[in-house]
Design an enzyme around this catalytic site. Structure first.
Site, PDB file in Angstrom:
ATOM      1  N   ASP B 136       0.855  -1.187   0.000  1.00  0.00           N
ATOM      2  CA  ASP B 136       0.000   0.000   0.000  1.00  0.00           C
ATOM      3  C   ASP B 136       0.893   1.239   0.000  1.00  0.00           C
ATOM      4  O   ASP B 136       1.530   1.543   1.000  1.00  0.00           O
ATOM      5  CB  ASP B 136      -0.897   0.020   1.253  1.00  0.00           C
ATOM      6  CG  ASP B 136      -1.961  -1.076   1.224  1.00  0.00           C
ATOM      7  OD1 ASP B 136      -1.744  -2.089   0.535  1.00  0.00           O
ATOM      8  OD2 ASP B 136      -2.990  -0.920   1.900  1.00  0.00           O
ATOM      9  N   LYS B 199      -6.963   3.216  -3.184  1.00  0.00           N
ATOM     10  CA  LYS B 199      -7.391   3.202  -1.782  1.00  0.00           C
ATOM     11  C   LYS B 199      -7.597   4.632  -1.315  1.00  0.00           C
ATOM     12  O   LYS B 199      -6.846   5.520  -1.713  1.00  0.00           O
ATOM     13  CB  LYS B 199      -6.295   2.492  -0.978  1.00  0.00           C
ATOM     14  CG  LYS B 199      -6.449   2.495   0.520  1.00  0.00           C
ATOM     15  CD  LYS B 199      -5.346   1.638   1.173  1.00  0.00           C
ATOM     16  CE  LYS B 199      -5.300   1.842   2.668  1.00  0.00           C
ATOM     17  NZ  LYS B 199      -4.192   1.115   3.309  1.00  0.00           N
ATOM     18  N   LYS B 235     -10.318   0.051  -2.396  1.00  0.00           N
ATOM     19  CA  LYS B 235     -10.213  -0.169  -0.949  1.00  0.00           C
ATOM     20  C   LYS B 235     -10.499   1.112  -0.181  1.00  0.00           C
ATOM     21  O   LYS B 235      -9.640   1.974  -0.054  1.00  0.00           O
ATOM     22  CB  LYS B 235      -8.810  -0.697  -0.601  1.00  0.00           C
ATOM     23  CG  LYS B 235      -8.591  -0.875   0.909  1.00  0.00           C
ATOM     24  CD  LYS B 235      -7.227  -1.474   1.213  1.00  0.00           C
ATOM     25  CE  LYS B 235      -6.957  -1.489   2.716  1.00  0.00           C
ATOM     26  NZ  LYS B 235      -5.609  -1.964   3.052  1.00  0.00           N
TER      27      LYS B 235
END
Lengths: 286, 299
Positions: B136, B199, B235
């Site tokens: 991430d 995300k 996400k």
């Protein structure tokens, strides 16, 4: 031109806010002659669930507030109630109390709040003890709040009954969710307005209006509720409460009193009923 | 892959988005559909711990929780992944051996992203070498807001290359991007630069994930899919703490991108306390009684 009266919309009291019931339902409150007095929220299990969340959230910080502070908050409730005496008398008279009885009930409610405000820093001494033990320990017991308490308030004495049950619960550091009197719920919501202007942290007292028949099972079965106080005589309801409370070993307290005006119905033992006794073993030198 | 044509990016109607999102929140999902939804939500959770005070023990506890959500409930899925800092990837990897749970690692000077490309790349490579299945990364919001879109694009592309086989999730940190138009622009840049997932947030900035922001990002994914046929994952992270909100996100996902996206390969929740709330709801479905956190493991 004649004026149109502005009637009050009675809502419920959750976490310091006055929402309508999530269910959108309501029921009629009538006086003895069948005249419609108000539409009250018919609270659902989801309102109760939301109230438990609000009560749980604030419980620790309310419990850890100093005894002095809790006493001051209770005293403040009494002050606010004193200022709105006539409103409460009117509401009690609307639902059938005589003027004398209504005045007495409001004044006793105020006095009872003062009474428990005074006990805020004293009940601990009465219920604590130092216990003689055979080993080399300093052993002592102290009362501690149970946590979140659900309360089925008395049907008669809709104001005094509510105050008599709720004041000892909160002065001991608990938070509560109250199902108000089914017969005269109006004063309980007006009392919520008093609470909301009295420095009571949001969520310490939550008040719902509705039917015992619908809500009792949830008041008794919710696993995040640590104790339940039931005021009444209905054995079927009592049975249900006892049965469902077993699920998480909820403490069940039952008040079968009829006359909440009686001076016998105020004592530090009411506080003790929503306290746990914690015993501490502290090692000492031999 | 090429740089997106910024002139062709649609403008976002903020009030319109809010209206649409409000409608997603009004679906009634009950009984078996609710149970299915809750199971799905559980299987999509990236159980996350990203704190300065994280220790190996904390990560071990989290990994144990990931693989034993609540033993008294039968037939529960596992969560999708455990998300930790790079230095703790090895611990998590070892704990999760033999399970199908992935290890995700944040990288690129998380959460601020204020560092040089060299540092960011070596951070990424370190995480991948330690065994992270997913990375991430955070984008450089400062550069983005200054209009240096090429810089942001190049950085993402470089990190993607450094990831190798690991999946790349690109954190836009929408709480710092101010407008939905910026969110859409950043989404497109990230997707075109090679993100496998986009995300919303690091969880360190408030507001974190919100439904309007997620909706805009889902639409960026939709437009990209229409154009290229490639499915990018989504996400939302931070602030999704109750089962009720999670179900609303799933409704939005289903009605925006369709059922193809309703699995952990294309949708994740970045959350820590969500799992317990979902478990409480499932237990409530099972027993009929409202539950207390006292009976569930601490995160």
């Amino acid at each position: 031109m004649e004026r149109i009266d502005v009637l009050k919309t009675y809502k419920i009291f959750i976490g310091g806010k006055f929402p309508r019931t999530e269910s959108g339902r309501y029921f009629h409150v009538k006086n003895d002659t069948g005249e419609l007095l108000a539409n009250m929220c018919l609270s659902s299990r989801k309102d109760f669930r939301n109230a438990v969340v609000a009560a749980r959230k604030v419980q620790k910080s309310w419990e850890s507030a100093s005894a002095l502070n809790k006493g001051q908050v209770l005293y403040r409730i009494a002050e606010m109630l004193e200022g709105r005496k006539s409103q409460f008398m009117d509401e009690l008279m609307m639902s059938g109390s005589s003027k004398i009885a209504a005045k007495k009930e409001v004044e006793q409610s105020i006095d009872r709040l003062i009474y428990y405000a005074g006990w805020s820093d004293k009940f601990q001494q009465i219920f604590s003890s130092v216990n003689p033990v055979a080993s080399s320990h300093f052993n002592f017991s102290v009362p501690q709040a149970m946590g979140v308490v659900s309360v089925i308030a008395p049907n008669k004495f809709s104001l005094l009954g509510l105050v008599s049950v709720v004041a000892p619960v909160i002065v001991g550091g608990n938070t509560c969710i109250v199902l108000s009197s089914e017969e005269n719920p109006m004063v309980s919501i007006s009392f919520a307005e008093v609470l909301n202007t009295s420095d009571v942290p949001h969520g310490v007292v939550n008040i719902l209006t509705g039917k015992r028949k619908e809500l009792i099972s949830h008041f008794a079965s919710h696993k995040d509720v640590n104790a339940i106080i039931y005021c009444g005589h209905n054995n079927k309801e009592l049975n249900e409460i006892e049965k469902l409370s077993v699920e998480n070993l909820k403490r069940v307290k039952i008040y079968k009193r009829k006359n909440w005006g009686d001076q016998k119905n105020q004592s530090p033992y009411f506080i003790e009923r929503s306290q746990e006794i914690k015993t501490i073993w502290h090692p000492t030198e031999v | 892959m090429s740089f997106p044509d910024l002139l062709k990016i649609p403008k976002i109607d903020k009030l319109g988005v809010q209206e649409i999102v409000n409608r997603f929140c009004k679906r009634s999902i009950k009984t078996s559909a609710k149970k299915h939804g809750l199971h799905l939500a559980l299987s999509m959770i990236d159980l996350t711990t990203l704190e300065g005070k994280d220790t190996t023990d904390k990560v071990r506890r989290l990994c144990y929780k990931a693989s034993h959500l609540h033993n008294s409930l039968q037939g529960l899925p596992n969560v999708a992944a455990v998300c930790v800092y790079p230095t703790l990837v090895r611990v998590a990897k070892k704990e999760l051996e033999g399970t199908k749970i992935n290890v995700a690692s944040v990288a690129t000077a998380f959460p601020s992203g204020q560092s040089t490309l060299d540092v960011k790349l070596s951070d990424t490579k370190f995480a991948v070498n330690e065994g992270a299945d997913e990375v991430d990364m955070v984008i450089s919001r400062g550069k983005f807001l200054a209009g240096e879109y090429n810089f942001v694009y190049d950085e993402i592309a470089a990190v993607k290359e450094a990831c190798g086989k690991a999946h790349l999730k690109v954190i836009l940190e929408t709480g710092e991007l101010d407008t939905l138009d910026n969110v859409r622009k950043a989404s497109d840049i990230a997707i075109y630069a090679g993100a496998d997932f986009i995300k919303t947030s690091t969880g360190k900035i408030s507001p974190a994930a919100t439904m309007p922001v997620t909706f805009v990002m889902l639409n960026a994914i939709k437009d990209y899919y229409k154009k290229t046929g490639i499915k990018i994952g989504m996400k939302p992270a931070g602030g999704i703490s109750t089962a009720k909100i999670a179900l609303q996100y799933l409704v939005m996902l289903n009605e925006t991108l369709g059922y193809d996206w309703m699995n952990k390969d294309l949708f994740r929740f970045g959350a820590s306390s969500l799992a317990n709330d979902v478990l409480m709801q499932l237990q409530k479905q099972e027993s009929g009684y409202y539950q207390s956190l006292d009976y569930f493991s601490k995160d």
